[in-house]
Motif scaffolding. Structure first.
Motif, mmCIF file in Angstrom:
data_model
loop_
_atom_site.group_PDB
_atom_site.id
_atom_site.type_symbol
_atom_site.label_atom_id
_atom_site.label_comp_id
_atom_site.label_asym_id
_atom_site.label_seq_id
_atom_site.Cartn_x
_atom_site.Cartn_y
_atom_site.Cartn_z
ATOM 1 N N MET A 1 0.816 -1.183 0.000
ATOM 2 C CA MET A 1 0.000 0.000 0.000
ATOM 3 C C MET A 1 0.871 1.262 0.000
ATOM 4 O O MET A 1 0.523 2.230 -0.648
ATOM 5 C CB MET A 1 -0.927 0.002 1.222
ATOM 6 C CG MET A 1 -2.047 -1.025 1.162
ATOM 7 S SD MET A 1 -3.066 -0.938 -0.324
ATOM 8 C CE MET A 1 -3.787 0.661 -0.160
ATOM 9 N N LYS A 2 1.981 1.208 0.733
ATOM 10 C CA LYS A 2 2.861 2.373 0.755
ATOM 11 C C LYS A 2 3.375 2.686 -0.646
ATOM 12 O O LYS A 2 3.436 3.836 -1.044
ATOM 13 C CB LYS A 2 4.032 2.140 1.705
ATOM 14 C CG LYS A 2 3.650 2.186 3.164
ATOM 15 C CD LYS A 2 4.867 1.958 4.033
ATOM 16 C CE LYS A 2 4.489 1.896 5.492
ATOM 17 N NZ LYS A 2 5.638 1.644 6.362
ATOM 18 N N GLN A 3 3.735 1.648 -1.378
ATOM 19 C CA GLN A 3 4.240 1.848 -2.738
ATOM 20 C C GLN A 3 3.149 2.446 -3.620
ATOM 21 O O GLN A 3 3.411 3.349 -4.408
ATOM 22 C CB GLN A 3 4.732 0.528 -3.323
ATOM 23 C CG GLN A 3 5.352 0.676 -4.689
ATOM 24 C CD GLN A 3 5.803 -0.650 -5.290
ATOM 25 O OE1 GLN A 3 5.388 -1.709 -4.840
ATOM 26 N NE2 GLN A 3 6.635 -0.578 -6.287
ATOM 27 N N ALA A 4 1.926 1.956 -3.493
ATOM 28 C CA ALA A 4 0.818 2.476 -4.298
ATOM 29 C C ALA A 4 0.574 3.948 -3.992
ATOM 30 O O ALA A 4 0.395 4.757 -4.905
ATOM 31 C CB ALA A 4 -0.445 1.658 -4.047
ATOM 32 N N LEU A 5 0.570 4.310 -2.716
ATOM 33 C CA LEU A 5 0.365 5.705 -2.343
ATOM 34 C C LEU A 5 1.506 6.581 -2.835
ATOM 35 O O LEU A 5 1.284 7.695 -3.313
ATOM 36 C CB LEU A 5 0.215 5.825 -0.830
ATOM 37 C CG LEU A 5 -1.068 5.234 -0.256
ATOM 38 C CD1 LEU A 5 -1.023 5.244 1.265
ATOM 39 C CD2 LEU A 5 -2.282 5.984 -0.764
ATOM 40 N N HIS A 6 2.720 6.067 -2.725
ATOM 41 C CA HIS A 6 3.888 6.831 -3.186
ATOM 42 C C HIS A 6 3.815 7.089 -4.693
ATOM 43 O O HIS A 6 4.156 8.172 -5.165
ATOM 44 C CB HIS A 6 5.170 6.079 -2.839
ATOM 45 C CG HIS A 6 6.403 6.732 -3.357
ATOM 46 N ND1 HIS A 6 6.906 7.897 -2.823
ATOM 47 C CD2 HIS A 6 7.227 6.399 -4.390
ATOM 48 C CE1 HIS A 6 7.984 8.253 -3.509
ATOM 49 N NE2 HIS A 6 8.198 7.354 -4.454
ATOM 50 N N LEU A 7 3.342 6.102 -5.441
ATOM 51 C CA LEU A 7 3.249 6.239 -6.892
ATOM 52 C C LEU A 7 1.996 6.975 -7.341
ATOM 53 O O LEU A 7 1.854 7.313 -8.501
ATOM 54 C CB LEU A 7 3.270 4.846 -7.542
ATOM 55 C CG LEU A 7 4.568 4.067 -7.415
ATOM 56 C CD1 LEU A 7 4.387 2.647 -7.934
ATOM 57 C CD2 LEU A 7 5.685 4.769 -8.172
#
Length: 62
Positions: A1-7
């Protein structure tokens, strides 16, 4: 989820793609430059005040 939010990947399909890529240990392919006809979306963080305003509203007659 962190990666999705970052992207900035907010759709179900994009998050699912990232999760599957991580599980399968392969790099994600989320380059939207190959889809110039898709509109760019900007999504801001939702403030808690916005939700509180909805909860504070008295029920309106239908």
């Amino acid at each position: 989820m962190k990666q999705a939010l970052h992207l900035g990947a907010i759709s179900f399909d994009a998050v699912k793609h990232l999760v599957l890529c991580r599980a399968e240990r392969r790099p994600p392919k989320l380059d939207l430059d190959i889809y110039p006809y898709l509109p760019r979306a900007t999504v801001e963080k939702t403030s808690a005040k916005a939700y509180m305003r909805l909860l504070d509203r008295k029920e309106e007659p239908a």
